[in-house]
Motif scaffolding. Structure first.
Motif, mmCIF file in Angstrom:
data_model
loop_
_atom_site.group_PDB
_atom_site.id
_atom_site.type_symbol
_atom_site.label_atom_id
_atom_site.label_comp_id
_atom_site.label_asym_id
_atom_site.label_seq_id
_atom_site.Cartn_x
_atom_site.Cartn_y
_atom_site.Cartn_z
ATOM 1 N N ARG A 1 0.815 -1.205 0.000
ATOM 2 C CA ARG A 1 0.000 0.000 0.000
ATOM 3 C C ARG A 1 0.850 1.257 0.000
ATOM 4 N NH1 ARG A 1 -3.567 0.026 4.822
ATOM 5 N NH2 ARG A 1 -1.458 -0.118 5.654
ATOM 6 N N SER A 2 2.056 1.141 0.542
ATOM 7 C CA SER A 2 2.890 2.338 0.584
ATOM 8 C C SER A 2 3.819 2.436 -0.623
ATOM 9 C CB SER A 2 3.701 2.341 1.878
ATOM 10 O OG SER A 2 4.288 1.079 2.100
ATOM 11 N N TRP B 1 9.333 -0.203 -3.830
ATOM 12 C CA TRP B 1 10.659 0.259 -3.438
ATOM 13 C C TRP B 1 11.674 -0.812 -3.791
ATOM 14 C CZ3 TRP B 1 13.501 -2.620 0.007
ATOM 15 C CH2 TRP B 1 12.791 -3.617 0.676
HETATM 16 N N1 LIG Z 1 0.469 -9.008 -0.344
HETATM 17 C C1 LIG Z 1 1.746 -8.979 -0.034
HETATM 18 N N2 LIG Z 1 2.509 -10.066 -0.275
HETATM 19 C C2 LIG Z 1 3.826 -10.071 0.026
HETATM 20 N N3 LIG Z 1 4.456 -9.031 0.556
HETATM 21 C C3 LIG Z 1 3.766 -7.909 0.807
HETATM 22 C C4 LIG Z 1 2.387 -7.835 0.521
HETATM 23 N N4 LIG Z 1 1.947 -6.614 0.890
HETATM 24 C C5 LIG Z 1 3.009 -5.953 1.371
HETATM 25 N N5 LIG Z 1 4.105 -6.724 1.333
HETATM 26 C C6 LIG Z 1 5.482 -6.370 1.780
HETATM 27 O O1 LIG Z 1 5.376 -5.446 2.844
HETATM 28 C C7 LIG Z 1 5.933 -4.201 2.479
HETATM 29 C C8 LIG Z 1 5.104 -3.068 3.058
HETATM 30 O O2 LIG Z 1 3.779 -3.236 2.658
HETATM 31 P P1 LIG Z 1 2.683 -2.105 2.861
HETATM 32 O O3 LIG Z 1 2.566 -1.935 4.340
HETATM 33 O O4 LIG Z 1 1.467 -2.624 2.225
HETATM 34 O O5 LIG Z 1 3.245 -0.900 2.160
HETATM 35 C C9 LIG Z 1 5.978 -4.208 0.968
HETATM 36 O O6 LIG Z 1 6.999 -3.366 0.470
HETATM 37 C C10 LIG Z 1 6.224 -5.662 0.682
HETATM 38 O O7 LIG Z 1 7.610 -5.964 0.796
#
Ligand SMILES: Nc1ncnc2c1ncn2[C@@H]1O[C@H](COP(=O)(O)O)[C@@H](O)[C@H]1O
Ligand SMILES: Nc1ncnc2c1ncn2[C@@H]1O[C@H](COP(=O)(O)O)[C@@H](O)[C@H]1O
Ligand SMILES: Nc1ncnc2c1ncn2[C@@H]1O[C@H](COP(=O)(O)O)[C@@H](O)[C@H]1O
Ligand code: NA
Ligand code: NA
Ligand code: NA
Lengths: 103, 323, 323, 323, 103, 103
Positions: free
Chosen positions: E44-45, E48
């Motif tokens: 979501r963020s 990178w």
């Molecule tokens: N559905 C997903 N499957 C695997 N890794 C994820 C997923 N969503 C998020 N991540 C990992 O978690 C990090 C932070 O996620 P987020 O908090 O959604 O920005 C991302 O940069 C990914 O490395």
């Protein structure tokens, strides 16, 4: 802690194809993925190691993708289109995730 | 001449490559971390590009630059056809794999170029700084030629828009051209500012880089024993002099200096082992990397390094009536 | 003056940064391995700290050192308030994110400091060796100030004992201060022993490091298109001269040399992009890294590198009646 | 003499090590990426090997070379017995762990060797280039001796053919011997070509490498508090002078130069922390790495670096009637 | 080969938070963990990648933790306290482990 | 997308032992594996990290191996022989794989 059922898809793919894979799974509606480096491996196409390599030709990465169960088929189809003609492996297992609203 | 050949064979550069090969064959665990190998290749590209640019800034550009660029383009696009025909004639390698190999031989190996630069420096031969730009322009056309060969044989390649962008703006081309421009813009002053980084330690870094290439080539050869038949190996040894001859013809046509002639010969003789393999993995995934990597890195590169480059230099000197 | 500006813009250092930016915008796969980038940053910190210390050993310390340290502390703790107010006035960024940004602008960017050192070296201007210690002392106070701003607006930050230790003994501070002390202790002799490592290749390593920063900044800008509005960008361009003015005032008050003045201006004008972002991720996880990283690395750093530093140098020279 | 000791303690090299230790004890996050640390160790091995070889090329080899190699072999195979007996006498460490430790003290630390080279260089003392080869030969025999000790106490070790190959052709031995040969073959000319890479920046790279060793040693000491009792620490401080005395005896017997004597003393006094630990993990997995790594890296290495080497040099000078 | 039922917890977390996480799970009575490097990812963020980064701010790691089933809830609660306000994902799946006495 | 049942074996093992492990599992008839780097970890033998390390002595790697169910026991036995006297952990979970003919 409440966990929500989901699928964990793990794809070992050539580094040169990784961005194509992540583009494809994004289009398939997946919200996130994580890419891990790979040191080496072996398969039908022989053994290899990353040591001392400069080219992207000879490396692989692991892409991990957590998805809701209902999306896993779309994801796998999208992934399959990319890996089809390439070396690499795809595996899926059941898992539980925290914060289900994220997937 | 024999003296010169021995001097070349017994230079720290070549012996470092030999050390890498030996360590691989002894199955030593000696290895250079991937990040360090990449760092050294970035250093070498930056330094060689910058020095080329600074050379252009000092000596000016003439119309020959354009001629040389066109020659490079034609060589890169043309040599794959020769390579393809020769490989098919000499070996039983199928058309897809032969096309993949052909792409490598039209394109160039920047380390071979660097080694040639270093040899002519040692012999005190000058060259055109813009040969770096020629090197950059020769990276990609060979891939187009090879993919055309593939399509002609009725097979499909995976070419999307992304692939062309990847090929044209791949890291080594961008770095080489970019640092060439920086060198050309900042000229002698710029070179002076950073020469104790890009000139003084250059030979030493090249030694360690060749040590790494020896390790990688040696491990590749060990892993892919039996992949190449005698015909394919013969191709890997014959194609460089053929390429060099085409390069020589182009250089004479253009009236390049002796040094420029050596470099164009070395470029034409060399086979890619970084950019083209990556492109082939995307475009022709069914082609076997063991074949093209072993040929390019395990056969042709060592040949050029040890025998090829000194030979091209001697020929160029003879033809140009130089020292 | 225009000449000097052009000379700065067309230096290998700036052009390397531009090359990195260009490669990122062309979506080239050019990249410097993380380990190599970290290695270069360790080299730069060690070299700049050591040279500063050796400078102090040679020229001795005066009371101004203490004054300069205090000035650094006050600037670092005070600038976040100006930055916060300005950013809130110019943009719609909320208070939490504004505070996070403010922490960056009170703190410093060591590469900006290094680039300023390199510029004054080129212009032959001397500076106080202990400015390195001032740089070190300016890293952390801004974080305290920003977290105070956050608490004042009734929001919570995640501050545990671990965080303060991490901030105070973070790698760059320890390395900078440590090598400063080593330089001060071993003095001219020590510098001589290792000068062909830390002095001679310095400019060249800086080029490659700025190439990497250009790549990272460019990719960041591409990924976060639309994150920053016009007001935020204006902040990123206005805050550096404001910071520099505060730095100038402090330098005049202290009676620093022209070089020291330039360096203090550059420190005050610069925004952190290593230590503070890491601290913000821990302390203010809800603040959006795209905002503060893009502002610091994508807007303010390039501004300082290209326009800011030469401007500060010219102003400092004018004010001090120097060259 | 006190002056010399202070000069050594206050050299950039030692202070860099101290900085690493301090950073580790402060629990700073300062760290050198693994790839960069490996890259530096490859650089140091290549440089020291090459310079040794070039020295041999210049000064020729005499029969003493063979004597020195035999002496190295005997020291490496013999010292583990002394170490084993001493450690068992001084501490309650069991026989398996004592044997594992003994292997380390028979073998050598190449950084200790490098630091000794650097000290005698500073003092203007010459040494035999082939001491590098002696260093290489001393790596492995100690392992055999220690495994024999283990088998004698009725315990089993995991030794397969692979292990012996790994020990004999381990990366550092191959690189050291290989670059020694390259240096010997290319001689003064070769050295000139790459001296601005392997000679000029050497001391500086050594500083950063020792910074890293300080970090690793410091973290190791912190993690393994309480693992070593007073007896074990006493062993780590007593064994180096004992080893050095054996080295001195051998050097006198052979009639080595003052420099060669210092180096042989340093080799005998030093304890391995790269090759032997890896071999022990394979051969004696039940032995506790905290014990042997802490002793070798946390106790003996700092002792040799700060007190040992200058002491050995002073003794060797006194005995040889030199400066 | 006898395998003992256990849980495999996989946490993707910001590098800057990793030591806080491992401290927390240690306190929760977990006996071991393994930390893997991450090359890049998306969520979501945003996307990178680690390439060329110097700061710890922009990186993530994967922490893998094998635990007996009865300890998984304590572990997840401890982990959740650390990741709660942070980006990252937590997943759990069933597995079997050798040498159960170790967990 | 049809997935075929398989097992995913994950072995955390000392780097110095990795090639012995992959040799052993190859002999056990496994067709492929993937080796991942490890940054650090903790277990009964304490905490460790790879940072700044030069020696192979102090590092671990993860070996991932996808196998058909009927082969998993042979694999685990072969793996166990290698890890038995060493530190490290072995876990197994069910998964599904694409392109079953590869395993
Ligand atoms: N559905 C997903 N499957 C695997 N890794 C994820 C997923 N969503 C998020 N991540 C990992 O978690 C990090 C932070 O996620 P987020 O908090 O959604 O920005 C991302 O940069 C990914 O490395
Ligand atoms: N059975 C397997 N288990 C785990 N990884 C595998 C397996 N087979 C293949 N791989 C990985 O996928 C890559 C390509 O496999 P292949 O297409 O069989 O050559 C290998 O280098 C391994 O990294
Ligand atoms: N419960 C666990 N979960 C995940 N990894 C573990 C666990 N226990 C041990 N490990 C890994 O295995 C290594 C050796 O463990 P040990 O044999 O317990 O010292 C540790 O450094 C970790 O990387
Ligand atoms: Na070619
Ligand atoms: Na500032
Ligand atoms: Na010894």
């Amino acid at each position: 802690m409440e966990m929500h059922p989901a699928k964990r898809v793990e794809i070992v793919i050539e580094a040169a194809m990784a961005s194509r894979l992540t583009d494809a799974i994004f289009e398939a509606g997946v919200t996130g993925y994580t890419v891990l480096p790979v040191l080496g491996g072996a398969g039908r196409s022989g053994r290899w190691t990353r040591e001392g390599q400069v080219s992207r030709a000879a490396g692989m990465v692991v892409v991990i993708c957590l998805v809701r169960e209902e999306r896993v088929d779309t994801l796998l189809e999208a992934a399959f289109k990319v890996v089809e003609r390439h070396i690499g492996v795809v595996s899926v297992n059941d898992c539980g995730v925290m914060r289900a609203e994220r997937f | 001449m024999l003296d010169l050949a021995a001097a070349n064979l017994l230079s720290p550069i070549i012996l470092s490559f030999a050390l890498g090969l030996a360590a691989a064959f002894l199955r030593s665990d000696l290895s250079i971390p991937e990040a360090v190998a990449k760092g050294m290749s970035i250093y070498l590209l930056f330094a060689i590009g910058f020095k080329g640019g600074a050379g252009v800034a000092e000596h000016g550009v003439d119309l020959r630059l354009i001629g040389a660029l066109v020659a490079g383009l034609v060589l890169s696009a043309g040599l794959p056809f020769i390579a393809y025909a020769l490989l098919r004639a000499l070996s039983k390698i199928d058309s897809l794999n032969a096309a993949a190999v052909a792409a490598h031989y039209g394109s160039i190996s920047i380390v071979t170029f660097v080694a040639a630069t270093s040899l002519i420096d040692t012999r005190g031969i000058d060259s055109e700084g813009y040969m770096v730009a020629v090197a950059a322009i020769m990276e990609a056309p060979a891939i187009v030629a090879a993919l055309w060969l593939v399509s002609r044989t009725g097979q499909t390649s995976n070419t999307d828009a992304g692939l062309w962008r990847e090929i044209l703006v791949n890291g080594s081309i961008v770095l080489l051209v970019g640092s060439f421009i920086i060198g050309a813009v900042t000229g002698k002053d710029g070179l002076e500012q950073i020469s104790s980084f890009i000139v003084a330690p250059f030979q030493g870094v090249l030694c360690l880089f060749l040590l790494d290439m020896g390790l990688v080539a040696g491990r590749g050869l060990r892993e892919s024993r039996g992949v190449l038949g005698g015909g394919a190996v013969a191709f890997g040894l014959l194609m460089p002099p053929i390429g060099a001859t085409c390069g020589l013809a182009a250089a004479l046509l253009l009236g390049l200096s002796t040094g420029g002639t050596v470099l164009l010969m070395a470029l034409a003789a060399s086979a890619s082992y970084i950019a083209v393999p990556a492109a082939m993995r995307v475009a022709l995934p069914e082609a076997n990397p063991s074949i093209y990597l072993t040929l390019s890195l395990g056969v042709t590169f060592p040949f050029n390094l040890t025998i090829g480059i000194p030979l091209y230099a001697t020929v160029a000197q003879a033809v140009n009536g130089g020292g």
